[in-house]
Design a protein around this motif. Structure first.
Motif, PDB file in Angstrom:
ATOM      1  N   PRO A  50       0.554  -1.698  -0.105  1.00 50.85           N
ATOM      2  CA  PRO A  50       0.156   0.024   0.412  1.00 50.85           C
ATOM      3  C   PRO A  50       1.090   0.925  -0.047  1.00 50.85           C
ATOM      4  O   PRO A  50       0.237   2.394   0.092  1.00 50.85           O
ATOM      5  CB  PRO A  50      -0.721   0.093   1.169  1.00 50.85           C
ATOM      6  N   SER A  51       1.999   0.913   0.111  1.00 50.86           N
ATOM      7  CA  SER A  51       3.432   2.085  -0.217  1.00 50.86           C
ATOM      8  C   SER A  51       3.216   3.279  -1.416  1.00 50.86           C
ATOM      9  O   SER A  51       3.230   3.811  -1.766  1.00 50.86           O
ATOM     10  CB  SER A  51       4.672   1.909  -0.081  1.00 50.86           C
ATOM     11  N   THR A 104      -1.708  -4.626   2.771  1.00 50.59           N
ATOM     12  CA  THR A 104      -1.755  -5.129   1.344  1.00 50.59           C
ATOM     13  C   THR A 104      -3.537  -3.818   0.741  1.00 50.59           C
ATOM     14  O   THR A 104      -4.249  -3.970   1.404  1.00 50.59           O
ATOM     15  CB  THR A 104      -2.028  -5.890   0.683  1.00 50.59           C
ATOM     16  N   ALA A 105      -2.000  -3.567  -0.533  1.00 48.41           N
ATOM     17  CA  ALA A 105      -3.385  -2.700  -1.905  1.00 48.41           C
ATOM     18  C   ALA A 105      -3.370  -3.820  -2.091  1.00 48.41           C
ATOM     19  O   ALA A 105      -3.932  -4.343  -3.151  1.00 48.41           O
ATOM     20  CB  ALA A 105      -3.295  -1.987  -2.247  1.00 48.41           C
ATOM     21  N   THR A 106      -5.328  -3.829  -2.897  1.00 44.53           N
ATOM     22  CA  THR A 106      -5.630  -4.635  -3.790  1.00 44.53           C
ATOM     23  C   THR A 106      -6.973  -3.921  -4.513  1.00 44.53           C
ATOM     24  O   THR A 106      -7.858  -3.011  -4.101  1.00 44.53           O
ATOM     25  CB  THR A 106      -6.298  -6.193  -3.457  1.00 44.53           C
ATOM     26  N   GLU A 107      -7.320  -4.317  -5.994  1.00 41.64           N
ATOM     27  CA  GLU A 107      -8.372  -3.888  -6.713  1.00 41.64           C
ATOM     28  C   GLU A 107      -8.923  -5.066  -7.493  1.00 41.64           C
ATOM     29  O   GLU A 107      -7.646  -6.364  -8.406  1.00 41.64           O
ATOM     30  CB  GLU A 107      -7.740  -2.608  -7.711  1.00 41.64           C
ATOM     31  N   THR A 108     -10.049  -5.340  -7.569  1.00 44.01           N
ATOM     32  CA  THR A 108     -10.646  -6.590  -8.024  1.00 44.01           C
ATOM     33  C   THR A 108     -11.526  -6.421  -9.682  1.00 44.01           C
ATOM     34  O   THR A 108     -12.220  -4.941  -9.888  1.00 44.01           O
ATOM     35  CB  THR A 108     -11.862  -6.943  -7.000  1.00 44.01           C
ATOM     36  N   LEU A 109     -11.011  -6.640 -10.692  1.00 45.86           N
ATOM     37  CA  LEU A 109     -12.105  -7.163 -11.348  1.00 45.86           C
ATOM     38  C   LEU A 109     -13.915  -8.205 -11.432  1.00 45.86           C
ATOM     39  O   LEU A 109     -12.825  -9.912 -10.795  1.00 45.86           O
ATOM     40  CB  LEU A 109     -11.407  -7.213 -12.493  1.00 45.86           C
ATOM     41  N   GLY A 131       5.187   9.411  -9.481  1.00 52.49           N
ATOM     42  CA  GLY A 131       6.427   9.296  -8.860  1.00 52.49           C
ATOM     43  C   GLY A 131       7.553   8.128  -9.416  1.00 52.49           C
ATOM     44  O   GLY A 131       7.190   7.058  -9.870  1.00 52.49           O
ATOM     45  N   THR A 132       8.922   8.082  -9.539  1.00 51.82           N
ATOM     46  CA  THR A 132       9.886   6.346  -9.085  1.00 51.82           C
ATOM     47  C   THR A 132       9.290   5.589  -8.834  1.00 51.82           C
ATOM     48  O   THR A 132       9.218   5.882  -7.523  1.00 51.82           O
ATOM     49  CB  THR A 132      11.293   7.058  -9.721  1.00 51.82           C
ATOM     50  N   GLY A 133       9.595   4.270  -9.094  1.00 50.83           N
ATOM     51  CA  GLY A 133       9.178   3.247  -8.417  1.00 50.83           C
ATOM     52  C   GLY A 133       9.035   2.423  -8.981  1.00 50.83           C
ATOM     53  O   GLY A 133       7.975   1.856  -9.669  1.00 50.83           O
TER      54      GLY A 133
END
Length: 215
Positions: A50-51, A104-109, A131-133
């Motif tokens: 989630p960062s 944890t971050a999640t997105e669902t289909l 930004g970078t990452g």
């Protein structure tokens, strides 16, 4: 459901009509595929730390050649024009998840693979405004659920280039024998904001679509 095993060729095939253990999970390496019996509903969930703030969308390729993008944001040319579900309701995005707390971050289909759909490719996008990452720092994992076993598509070969913004973990194809899930782990060119596309052979072509809206 049947019993699945990984073959030397990289395919995971149905071998015998024995039920898979309840709650079983199969992890696919890059290039491996698995066939699943069709069900009324499957979900494709993409997770990451989630960062950062990734966005998930889906390219839906129909049998007649049409492509529909299901997303929570538009393109550079049409930033306010987007669909969170296909017009027939077969593929739906369950909502944008932004940077925040938790582990944890999640997105669902949600995917209802009707006979009119040939393939669905979930896409993970990290906008320049984040930004970078690199994807190696913030690895993503796609999880396909809707029956047994659950299929997990990790990203162990993630690009370490901070200027790579798009990853396609895998593709779900609609075949006469059932659903085929293939682990792809494809990445866009550095600095490219172009969306991928699905070609007539149901392969994924990176950087072939319109430019994403700046988020």
């Amino acid at each position: 459901m049947g019993f699945f095993r990984v073959l030397p060729s990289g395919d995971v095939n149905l071998r015998a009509p024995k039920p898979a253990p309840r709650g079983s999970v199969i992890n696919l390496a890059k290039g491996q595929t698995i066939r699943l019996a069709k069900t009324d509903l499957i979900t494709a969930t993409v997770s990451w730390p989630p960062s950062t703030d990734y966005d998930v969308y889906a390219i839906v390729h129909y049998q007649d050649g049409r492509q529909v993008v299901v997303s929570t944001f538009g393109t550079k040319d049409s930033p306010r024009s987007f669909l969170t579900a296909t017009p027939d309701g077969a593929v739906r995005h369950l909502g944008d998840v932004q940077r925040g707390g938790g582990t944890t971050a999640t997105e669902t289909l949600e995917i209802r693979m009707s006979p009119q759909i040939a393939a669905v490719a979930p896409v993970v996008y990290s906008a320049q405004s984040n930004g970078t990452g690199s994807f190696r720092r913030y690895q993503v994992t796609m999880r396909i659920e809707g029956g047994s076993p659950t299929v997990v598509v990790p990203a162990p070969n993630a690009s370490d280039d901070n200027r790579v913004y798009t990853c396609v973990p895998g593709i779900i194809r609609n075949t006469p024998d059932g659903l085929q899930v293939e682990s792809l782990e494809l990445y866009s060119r550095p600095d490219s904001e172009h969306r991928p596309a699905i070609d007539p052979q149901l392969g994924v072509v990176m950087d072939a679509g319109p430019v994403n809206a700046y988020k």
